[in-house]
Scaffold this motif. Sequence first.
Motif, mmCIF file in Angstrom:
data_model
loop_
_atom_site.group_PDB
_atom_site.id
_atom_site.type_symbol
_atom_site.label_atom_id
_atom_site.label_comp_id
_atom_site.label_asym_id
_atom_site.label_seq_id
_atom_site.Cartn_x
_atom_site.Cartn_y
_atom_site.Cartn_z
ATOM 1 N N ALA A 319 0.729 -1.348 0.145
ATOM 2 C CA ALA A 319 0.061 0.249 0.179
ATOM 3 C C ALA A 319 1.005 1.099 -0.191
ATOM 4 C CB ALA A 319 -0.789 0.170 1.307
ATOM 5 N N LEU A 320 1.935 1.216 0.828
ATOM 6 C CA LEU A 320 2.890 2.359 0.702
ATOM 7 C C LEU A 320 3.574 2.756 -0.466
ATOM 8 C CD1 LEU A 320 4.531 1.573 4.157
ATOM 9 C CD2 LEU A 320 3.383 3.713 3.738
ATOM 10 N N GLY A 321 3.721 1.815 -1.309
ATOM 11 C CA GLY A 321 4.311 2.074 -2.586
ATOM 12 C C GLY A 321 3.328 2.202 -3.788
ATOM 13 N N GLY A 322 1.941 2.023 -3.274
ATOM 14 C CA GLY A 322 0.992 1.802 -4.317
ATOM 15 C C GLY A 322 0.062 2.926 -4.667
ATOM 16 N N GLY A 323 0.349 4.188 -4.055
ATOM 17 C CA GLY A 323 -0.358 5.161 -4.202
ATOM 18 C C GLY A 323 -1.513 5.473 -3.325
ATOM 19 N N PRO A 324 -2.348 6.745 -3.472
ATOM 20 C CA PRO A 324 -3.232 7.221 -2.517
ATOM 21 C C PRO A 324 -4.429 5.978 -2.291
ATOM 22 C CG PRO A 324 -2.749 8.771 -3.693
ATOM 23 C CD PRO A 324 -1.957 7.852 -4.517
#
Length: 423
Positions: A319-324
């Motif tokens: 999630a942290l690297g996957g965008g808002p």
Amino acid sequence: MKSSVTRGKWYYGWVVIAVTFLTLLVSAGIRSMPSLYMEPFEDEFGWSRGGISGVLSIGIFLYGMVGPFSASLLERFGVRRMTLISLAVLAAGLSVTPWMTELWQFNLLWGVVAGFGTGMMANVLGVTVANHWFVRHKGLVVGILTASAATGQLLFLPLLAKITVEFGWRNAVYTAVGALVLLMILVALLMRNHPYDIGAAPYGTDDRAKPEPFRGNIFLAPLQALAAGTKNKTFWLLSVSFIICGFSTNGLIGTHLIPACGDYAIPEVTAASLLALMGVFDLVGTTLSGWLADRFDSRKLLFVYYGLRGLSLLYLPTALGGGPLNLTLFSVFYGLDWIATVPPTVKLATQQFGKQRAGMIFGWIVVFHQLGASAATYSAGLTRQFLGSYTVPFMAAGIVCFIAAVLSMRVSPKGGSAAQVHA
């Protein structure tokens, strides 16, 4: 059952619950402030991430360690008096914070003073107030008050982050002191110790008898409760599962999510808003958990809660690297489960140990929660310092949540009387 519930009169206990809700909300929000200051303190004072995390780890541990003794102090001296003293201690410690220059001073003010001050306004306060004022709907009330503590930790962060970014961290601290002063006035005017003080009965009963005075030594009684608890299998199962609960919530996400977002160039205010979103959904999830705990097997509820939390934490690095959108999905999913474990755990502890000792026993279970939180705070900070990433602690927390889910199902369903079970 005839009771004050059926008479159509406004029950003052709801006012007490509202004041307790605000107290837990504000104190928890203030307790979470240092998570905003890791990067500012690194820049201004040159302190390491591990050193700052160590201070927060001590504060989290003392916050939990005070719990069992706060239960006896609340019973001996009254909720109103002890809450006012705790708020005053916390306000005094915060007032001095802007003048600190050394790490040991930060340790004293936020590790020790804030740890003790907020420890008196922890989940044990909510359990004590619920036990005094409610027989009917007690699980729901515990859920509401538990949610306030977790929600406060998250809800105020965007405001404090904005003040910190625009006006500096010192002004954010002064804002928190002002909120504490206003809260002290509210507690002094509206808080009452027990329904007997206003000639009422606990909600759901007509028993207006004067409460039994606290007997025994205020420091020895919690130790006696601990000794009794250590002989019970349920105590250990709940305590170990709560170590994992603390490791996977306030110790890890509550402390390190904002700096973890910084590693992905996510602005501090945006990261704080994600925590606030978790807080909103935690309010829903934990209140609902209290309602469910009044109606369903608490062991099965804990199994579901820990399992879902484990899945969400395994998803967090993605999630942290996957965008808002991915982070928003994580915040909603994880927020619903943030601290929903408390109402079922309180119910199981009350069933096993009875209403008289429930506050102190649960206080010791919370100590284990904070041991896990403290370990997560320090170890995650060190891991980030040496590996440059939070991926390992996030994944490890997700895996151990599955262990907590299994432990929850091993708790004995044995309880006390029906009255105890449904209290």
